[in-house]
Design a protein around this motif. Sequence first.
Motif, PDB file in Angstrom:
ATOM      1  N   TYR A 137     -18.566 -31.133 -23.434  1.00  0.00           N
ATOM      2  CA  TYR A 137     -17.504 -31.926 -24.333  1.00  0.00           C
ATOM      3  C   TYR A 137     -16.204 -31.208 -23.660  1.00  0.00           C
ATOM      4  N   ARG A 138     -15.074 -31.768 -24.170  1.00  0.00           N
ATOM      5  CA  ARG A 138     -13.728 -31.409 -23.905  1.00  0.00           C
ATOM      6  C   ARG A 138     -13.017 -31.955 -25.155  1.00  0.00           C
ATOM      7  N   TYR A 139     -12.237 -31.142 -25.906  1.00  0.00           N
ATOM      8  CA  TYR A 139     -11.560 -31.346 -27.092  1.00  0.00           C
ATOM      9  C   TYR A 139      -9.981 -30.568 -26.619  1.00  0.00           C
ATOM     10  N   VAL A 140      -9.035 -31.521 -26.773  1.00  0.00           N
ATOM     11  CA  VAL A 140      -7.755 -31.088 -26.843  1.00  0.00           C
ATOM     12  C   VAL A 140      -6.912 -31.307 -28.117  1.00  0.00           C
ATOM     13  N   GLN A 141      -6.238 -30.330 -28.599  1.00  0.00           N
ATOM     14  CA  GLN A 141      -5.195 -30.463 -29.778  1.00  0.00           C
ATOM     15  C   GLN A 141      -4.013 -30.567 -28.995  1.00  0.00           C
ATOM     16  N   LYS A 142      -3.043 -31.038 -29.810  1.00  0.00           N
ATOM     17  CA  LYS A 142      -1.548 -30.818 -29.200  1.00  0.00           C
ATOM     18  C   LYS A 142      -0.577 -30.795 -30.335  1.00  0.00           C
ATOM     19  N   GLY A 143       0.127 -29.672 -30.257  1.00  0.00           N
ATOM     20  CA  GLY A 143       0.875 -29.222 -31.177  1.00  0.00           C
ATOM     21  C   GLY A 143       2.125 -30.007 -31.308  1.00  0.00           C
ATOM     22  N   GLU A 144       2.979 -29.828 -32.239  1.00  0.00           N
ATOM     23  CA  GLU A 144       4.183 -30.630 -32.514  1.00  0.00           C
ATOM     24  C   GLU A 144       5.201 -30.498 -31.433  1.00  0.00           C
ATOM     25  N   ASP A 145       5.305 -29.380 -30.650  1.00  0.00           N
ATOM     26  CA  ASP A 145       5.879 -29.176 -29.431  1.00  0.00           C
ATOM     27  C   ASP A 145       5.330 -29.519 -28.331  1.00  0.00           C
ATOM     28  N   GLY A 146       4.511 -30.255 -28.319  1.00  0.00           N
ATOM     29  CA  GLY A 146       3.710 -30.730 -27.001  1.00  0.00           C
ATOM     30  C   GLY A 146       2.495 -29.787 -26.478  1.00  0.00           C
ATOM     31  N   THR A 147       2.599 -28.565 -26.906  1.00  0.00           N
ATOM     32  CA  THR A 147       1.710 -27.555 -26.387  1.00  0.00           C
ATOM     33  C   THR A 147       0.103 -28.152 -26.525  1.00  0.00           C
ATOM     34  N   GLU A 148      -0.727 -28.036 -25.502  1.00  0.00           N
ATOM     35  CA  GLU A 148      -1.899 -28.456 -25.615  1.00  0.00           C
ATOM     36  C   GLU A 148      -2.922 -27.182 -25.766  1.00  0.00           C
ATOM     37  N   TYR A 149      -3.954 -27.567 -26.582  1.00  0.00           N
ATOM     38  CA  TYR A 149      -4.999 -26.553 -26.858  1.00  0.00           C
ATOM     39  C   TYR A 149      -6.231 -27.058 -26.540  1.00  0.00           C
ATOM     40  N   PRO A 150      -6.808 -26.676 -25.227  1.00  0.00           N
ATOM     41  CA  PRO A 150      -7.974 -27.274 -24.785  1.00  0.00           C
ATOM     42  C   PRO A 150      -9.261 -26.454 -25.013  1.00  0.00           C
ATOM     43  N   PHE A 151     -10.350 -26.997 -25.535  1.00  0.00           N
ATOM     44  CA  PHE A 151     -11.632 -26.371 -25.740  1.00  0.00           C
ATOM     45  C   PHE A 151     -12.664 -27.220 -24.775  1.00  0.00           C
ATOM     46  N   ILE A 152     -13.501 -26.485 -24.028  1.00  0.00           N
ATOM     47  CA  ILE A 152     -14.601 -27.085 -23.312  1.00  0.00           C
ATOM     48  C   ILE A 152     -15.849 -26.327 -23.668  1.00  0.00           C
ATOM     49  N   GLY A 153     -16.953 -27.021 -23.003  1.00  0.00           N
ATOM     50  CA  GLY A 153     -18.167 -26.269 -23.264  1.00  0.00           C
ATOM     51  C   GLY A 153     -19.268 -27.139 -22.592  1.00  0.00           C
ATOM     52  N   ASN A 154     -20.610 -26.888 -22.602  1.00  0.00           N
ATOM     53  CA  ASN A 154     -21.753 -27.566 -22.281  1.00  0.00           C
ATOM     54  C   ASN A 154     -22.787 -27.296 -23.426  1.00  0.00           C
ATOM     55  N   TYR A 155     -23.616 -28.444 -23.564  1.00  0.00           N
ATOM     56  CA  TYR A 155     -24.643 -28.685 -24.318  1.00  0.00           C
ATOM     57  C   TYR A 155     -25.730 -28.018 -23.573  1.00  0.00           C
ATOM     58  N   ARG A 156     -26.388 -26.782 -24.283  1.00  0.00           N
ATOM     59  CA  ARG A 156     -27.570 -26.362 -23.927  1.00  0.00           C
ATOM     60  C   ARG A 156     -28.785 -26.964 -24.545  1.00  0.00           C
ATOM     61  N   GLU A 157     -28.888 -27.275 -25.698  1.00  0.00           N
ATOM     62  CA  GLU A 157     -29.887 -27.887 -26.526  1.00  0.00           C
ATOM     63  C   GLU A 157     -29.386 -28.725 -27.687  1.00  0.00           C
ATOM     64  N   VAL A 158     -29.992 -29.923 -27.722  1.00  0.00           N
ATOM     65  CA  VAL A 158     -29.567 -30.891 -28.379  1.00  0.00           C
ATOM     66  C   VAL A 158     -31.004 -31.414 -29.350  1.00  0.00           C
ATOM     67  N   VAL A 159     -31.076 -31.292 -30.362  1.00  0.00           N
ATOM     68  CA  VAL A 159     -32.210 -31.785 -31.272  1.00  0.00           C
ATOM     69  C   VAL A 159     -31.887 -32.227 -32.460  1.00  0.00           C
ATOM     70  N   SER A 160     -31.573 -33.541 -32.355  1.00  0.00           N
ATOM     71  CA  SER A 160     -31.079 -34.466 -33.449  1.00  0.00           C
ATOM     72  C   SER A 160     -32.185 -34.489 -34.419  1.00  0.00           C
ATOM     73  N   PRO A 161     -31.774 -34.430 -35.812  1.00  0.00           N
ATOM     74  CA  PRO A 161     -30.577 -34.008 -36.317  1.00  0.00           C
ATOM     75  C   PRO A 161     -30.538 -32.649 -36.977  1.00  0.00           C
ATOM     76  N   LYS A 162     -31.331 -31.873 -36.059  1.00  0.00           N
ATOM     77  CA  LYS A 162     -31.513 -30.344 -36.796  1.00  0.00           C
ATOM     78  C   LYS A 162     -31.065 -29.047 -35.961  1.00  0.00           C
ATOM     79  N   ARG A 163     -30.502 -29.373 -34.607  1.00  0.00           N
ATOM     80  CA  ARG A 163     -30.085 -28.147 -33.848  1.00  0.00           C
ATOM     81  C   ARG A 163     -29.138 -28.577 -32.684  1.00  0.00           C
ATOM     82  N   LEU A 164     -28.347 -27.713 -32.667  1.00  0.00           N
ATOM     83  CA  LEU A 164     -27.344 -28.124 -31.501  1.00  0.00           C
ATOM     84  C   LEU A 164     -26.779 -26.558 -30.954  1.00  0.00           C
TER      85      LEU A 164
END
Length: 164
Positions: A64-91
Amino acid sequence: MNQKQIETVSRVEGLALIVERVYNVPQQLVWDAWTQPEHVSLWWGYGGVPLYVCDVDLRQGGSYRYVQKGEDGTEYPFIGNYREVVSPKRLVYTQIFDIEPFNQHESVTYDTFEEIEGEKTKLTSRTEFKSAEALQGSLDTGMEQGAIDSMERFAKHLEKMEKL
């Protein structure tokens, strides 16, 4: 117990930050709103800064990749990988705030979605850090309050979803 009495609680335990809350909606709805990008983009993040990139490949080994952008245009990126996906109980997934020097510290988050009393769901998000310094650095940047704020916005989003 009505929605107004429910609060988000957080605590530090060892090298982990734990944030949890009970939602008055079914487990599957909580899972969907927590994992689907069209929902995540509406509640995730810190300080009301919009999430303008929300890419999700929700599968074991996906990323996944999430990026926030502040009012001044600064980007705040968060990244990661899914190790376990057990819908709808555990992530289970990694998380990196992808800005120097923070991108040197990968954490691992364990989200559990526990069905309680039929139509309620307890969401526990446990983020583990590799060192006390990494945990403290994250706390110093406002991670705990950001997580609480996100859970509060998530609650409001769930209320809207439930009305649909």
